[in-house]
Design a protein around this motif. Sequence first.
Motif: not given
Length: 328
Positions: A179-192
Amino acid sequence: METYGILWCDKSSGCENPDSGVGIYAADPDAYNVFADVLHPVIKDYHKVSELKHPSPDFGDINNLGFDNLDPSNEYIVSTRVRVGRSHDSYGFPPVLDKEQRLSMEQKSREALESLTGELAGKYHPLLGMDKTTQQQLTDDHFLFNDHDRFLKTCGGYDDWPYGRGIFFNNNKDFLVWVNEEDHLRLISMQKGGNLGEVYKRLVTAIKEMEKKLTFAHHPKFGYLTFCPSNLGTTLRASVHIKIPKLAAEPNFKEVCDKWNLQARGIHGEHTESVGGVYDISNKRRLGLSEIEAVQEMRRGVEEIIRLEKSLNNKGGWFSCKFPFFKK
Ligand code: ADP
Ligand code: ARG
């Protein structure tokens, strides 16, 4: 909120950082129309498109993607991550926000996020008041962002830091939202590991859920609007952290990436170096193609990268391999 189409140029990031690749940011969604003369050529050049147009969102059939694990033997891919950016349609971008607006936008985002259910359900953790150990651990695990990007700093991206900033994650820590990094929101999905199918499917599910709760800025020509012109369109970056010491040491590595429309980054994020031959490899294009096309472009490129690294391992050197596109 009324927006004015302000272009941030008096403290312009590109002027202060002459090594910029893009060098310019839109200060609010309207800037993409109001400052068309300066922004449109930059968009065309970055995304390598001759015409400014973007298709309607198409995430593909997530129950029938036709791909899953790109590295079933677990030899090359350390982890897989897919992210998109989203902007609330009722707020400007970082340079024109004040502390109060950042906080109200954070609250709005938090309420939406904390109402997610099932595998996406989780908790929001504001940066304000987060202890240093937690912050370091989340950073070491590649989950959390920081305020170290000089390009963002010089365009007001870190004003009022850390107010309004934070991270949401679910119990499995495989769905995260900045929340509020570069964009208002960055939605991220990640896994090993290399299961791109699982990662992408989770992200698309999350995007659809969030779209039921919030309204995001969208443009007929540029798709989803983001602070930086490089992220317009799908806003999607699908990446793997991948062990390719042999291929990366070859003089033609950049050419391979360019051929497959891939971008190579270091493993601590943009503008960082590789550690131990592990690179962040992702799709470069985000505008002018659909979400599923962007992911497929990355998949094809990563499969080729693995094939080339394998050949180098088997054959012991670049010049003993036969890659038709590298014949001199
Ligand atoms: P983005 O522009 O997509 O947000 P950055 O290059 O700024 O990406 O990286 C953000 C963070 O995400 C960094 O900590 C980086 O190490 C991490 N990251 C990116 N791709 C992967 C991946 N495939 N696996 C694990 N972590 C990743
Ligand atoms: N402004 C920086 C530059 O022009 C970054 C561009 C792309 N990266 C980003 N995080 N938006 O080099």
